[in-house]
Enzyme design. Structure first.
Site, PDB file in Angstrom:
ATOM      1  N   LYS A  78       6.677  30.403   8.148  1.00  0.00           N
ATOM      2  CA  LYS A  78       7.384  29.528   9.085  1.00  0.00           C
ATOM      3  C   LYS A  78       8.549  30.304   9.694  1.00  0.00           C
ATOM      4  CE  LYS A  78       9.583  24.919   9.223  1.00  0.00           C
ATOM      5  NZ  LYS A  78      10.001  23.737   8.426  1.00  0.00           N
ATOM      6  N   SER A 159       8.551  19.129  10.379  1.00  0.00           N
ATOM      7  CA  SER A 159       8.784  20.256  11.246  1.00  0.00           C
ATOM      8  C   SER A 159       7.848  21.440  11.022  1.00  0.00           C
ATOM      9  CB  SER A 159      10.222  20.743  11.090  1.00  0.00           C
ATOM     10  OG  SER A 159      10.434  21.314   9.808  1.00  0.00           O
ATOM     11  N   SER A 183       9.286  17.574   5.936  1.00  0.00           N
ATOM     12  CA  SER A 183       8.758  18.585   6.858  1.00  0.00           C
ATOM     13  C   SER A 183       7.637  19.445   6.310  1.00  0.00           C
ATOM     14  CB  SER A 183       9.889  19.508   7.325  1.00  0.00           C
ATOM     15  OG  SER A 183      10.651  18.881   8.323  1.00  0.00           O
TER      16      SER A 183
END
EC number: 6.3.5.7
Lengths: 490, 95
Positions: A78, A159, A183
């Site tokens: 990420k 997210s 997330s």
């Protein structure tokens, strides 16, 4: 032979050990998918050359017998984790071009275990969002499609939307995520994969771009429970560089998957069945309870009375911490600088140009609730309610071993839907935020499909630092669910 | 709580984010909605409850006060939008 890109981490690890294929071959197979699925916009930066060099080195280590626990396995990172020499943006314009001179502890540990990073994955800007539509680098598309409208582009959740989409689309075998209010778990549910937010303090936050420091926690996202167990083992551990990382031994999480949950008590919180909960979600939850009963566990109704206040508490605490953490983006030391007549003018212009609408909104709310005269009414009040929420869980865990809930109130929705009103968008995290407030481990796994052919997830919540029980129960549910559906084109 | 434009302007000033005048109305509406939403917490009785600052039940660890890092100004400055002579540069702050 199963396609290389369809293998689990565990299968690929074992077959690399047997010499059935090389890390270079495995990496090349995944790089092809990364290229073919570029339209999903899951990656912000692809690093194929670095990946192939790393794969060659991995094969050499295996020859020499010095391979690590994830050696040769292609993953994605990420883009919230600092990676030395590779652009790290948090999906924000304000960090565009930033190449960290150091590596985050978690991504460093994964590399030390031999994992091959294929690049940096898209996310909501500064991890603030539940649909991956706030990224400066564009929205991520969910590889899953509605049967009723196969052309509609769906969100992957957020997210960690790039992570979830990349894992589901077989671009990577697994990916790192971070979870502040859901997330990891909500995008895992939306994309039909498995992800765990471990206990706060289990993984080091050093080198992860900070959003809300008392809540942020890194975790693995993969396609099976076992794969999450393997990857969490490589990510977790005490780090002197993060004073909130906890100095305790990291168990062998894979060993927790005994398949035996006889006698376990599973809490079913009545507050997670609000009026208007979708029938499909309620049905898959009831099914989950039946699976656990059939495996010898006992469901117990519990009450978490402060659940309804978790969202409001979160939307004071998280923006407050974000407004403080994001004060560092000043146009001086890294990232974007917009010239101004004075120092203040430069700050204001830089931050106006650099932050997107959702990030700006949260900074302003956070600034307000921390400002003189309002601190006690908002921030201190929220911290008190947070304690009550955490106490609810502590009391519940006196009588149960694990808690089962839905992960999200709905399946994935369409791009552009629900983004007009920020509060409506936040409702996506209504089932995941309480766990975050209490710092507890929470895992989401795919449990079924909606009538429209989209994955629905269930969440298992454990006691602090008892990820092992969560994994054990998740393993049993995974077997019972036998979720074999795949997104289009996989 | 309903925020007026002047308050939003003051918050933006504190946060050092330039906000155009024409955006103030819209922002005031959004922020007011959020504050109205979070104000449901006022109905929770929190008398005698200690604020929770961290879920981690640990005291801040101490370490030896020694230098363990540093000595590479070029790495520190590598991402600077503007740097000169081994320093970050800023707009003039003293008249």
């Amino acid at each position: 032979m199963t396609q290389l890109t369809d293998l689990t981490l565990a299968e690929a690890r074992d077959r690399l050990t047997k010499g059935e294929f090389t890390a270079v071959e495995l990496t090349q197979a995944h790089l092809k998918v990364v290229e073919a699925k570029r339209s999903l916009n899951a990656f912000i930066v692809e690093t194929p050359d670095l990946a192939l060099d790393a794969a060659k080195a991995s094969d050499a280590r295996r020859q020499a017998g010095t391979n690590g626990s994830m050696d040769g396995l292609p993953i994605g990172i990420k883009d919230l984790f600092c990676t030395e020499g590779v652009q790290t943006t948090a999906a924000s314009h304000i960090l565009e071009g930033f190449k960290p001179p150091y590596e985050s502890t978690v991504s460093g540990k994964l590399k030390a275990a031999g994992a091959i990073s294929l690049g940096k994955l898209n996310l909501d800007e500064f991890a603030m969002g539940s649909s991956n539509q706030t990224s400066y680098f564009g929205a991520v598309e969910n590889p899953w499609k509605k049967t009723s409208d196969p052309k509609a582009k769906l969100v992957p959740g957020g997210s960690s939307g790039g992570s979830a989409a990349a894992v589901a689309a077989r671009m990577v075998m697994a990916a790192t995520g971070t979870d502040t209010g859901g997330s990891i778990r909500q995008p895992a549910a939306f994309c039909g994969i498995t992800g765990i937010k471990p206990t706060y303090g289990r993984c080091s936050r050093f080198g992860i771009v900070a959003f809300a420091s008392s809540l942020d926690q890194a975790g693995p996202m993969a396609r099976t429970v076992r794969d999450c167990a393997i990857m969490l083992g490589a990510m977790a551990g005490y780090d002197p560089k993060d004073s909130t990382s906890v100095n305790m031994a990291v168990p062998d999480f894979e060993k927790a998957l005994t398949g035996d949950i006889r006698g376990l008590k599973v809490g079913i919180p009545k507050e997670y069945r609000p009026d208007g909960l979708s029938d499909e979600v309620a049905k898959v939850w009831d099914q989950g309870i039946e699976w656990l009963k059939a495996a010898g566990a006992t469901p117990v109704e519990i009450s978490l009375p402060h659940t309804k206040y978790a969202l409001a508490t979160y939307y004071i605490i998280a923006p407050a911490e974000c407004s403080s953490n994001l004060a560092r983006y000043d146009g001086l030391r890294y990232g974007l600088r917009v010239p101004g007549k004075t120092l203040d003018d430069m700050y204001k212009k830089t931050r106006a140009a650099g932050f997107g609408a959702e990030v700006r909104r949260r900074i302003l709310i956070g600034t307000y609730v921390l400002s003189a005269g309002y601190y006690d009414a908002y921030y201190a009040k929220a911290q008190k309610v947070r304690r009550l929420i955490a106490e609810d869980f502590r009391k519940a865990f006196e009588s149960v071993d694990v808690i089962l809930t839905p992960t999200a109130p709905s399946a994935a929705f369409g791009q552009g839907e629900g983004s007009d009103d920020p509060v409506t968008m936040w409702l996506n995290d209504v089932f995941t935020i309480p766990t975050s407030m209490a710092g507890l481990p929470g895992l989401s796994l795919p449990a079924g499909l909606s009538a429209d052919g989209l994955p629905l997830g269930l969440q298992l919540i454990g006691r602090p630092f008892d990820e092992e029980t969560v994994f054990r129960v998740a393993g049993v549910m995974e077997t019972a669910a036998n979720f074999t559906a795949k997104p289009e084109g996989v | 709580m309903s925020l007026d434009k002047a308050t939003v302007r003051a918050i933006a000033e504190l946060a050092r984010i330039e906000v155009k005048d024409e955006e103030l109305d819209h922002l005031a509406g959004e922020l007011s909605n959020i504050l109205t939403f979070v104000e449901q917490l006022s109905e929770v009785n929190t008398d005698g409850v200690m604020p929770m600052t961290s879920v981690a039940d640990i005291t801040a660890p101490l370490r030896a006060d020694v230098v363990t890092d540093g000595g590479y100004p070029e790495k520190v400055l590598a991402n600077a939008p503007e740097a000169a002579e081994g320093f970050f540069t800023v707009p003039k702050v003293v008249e």
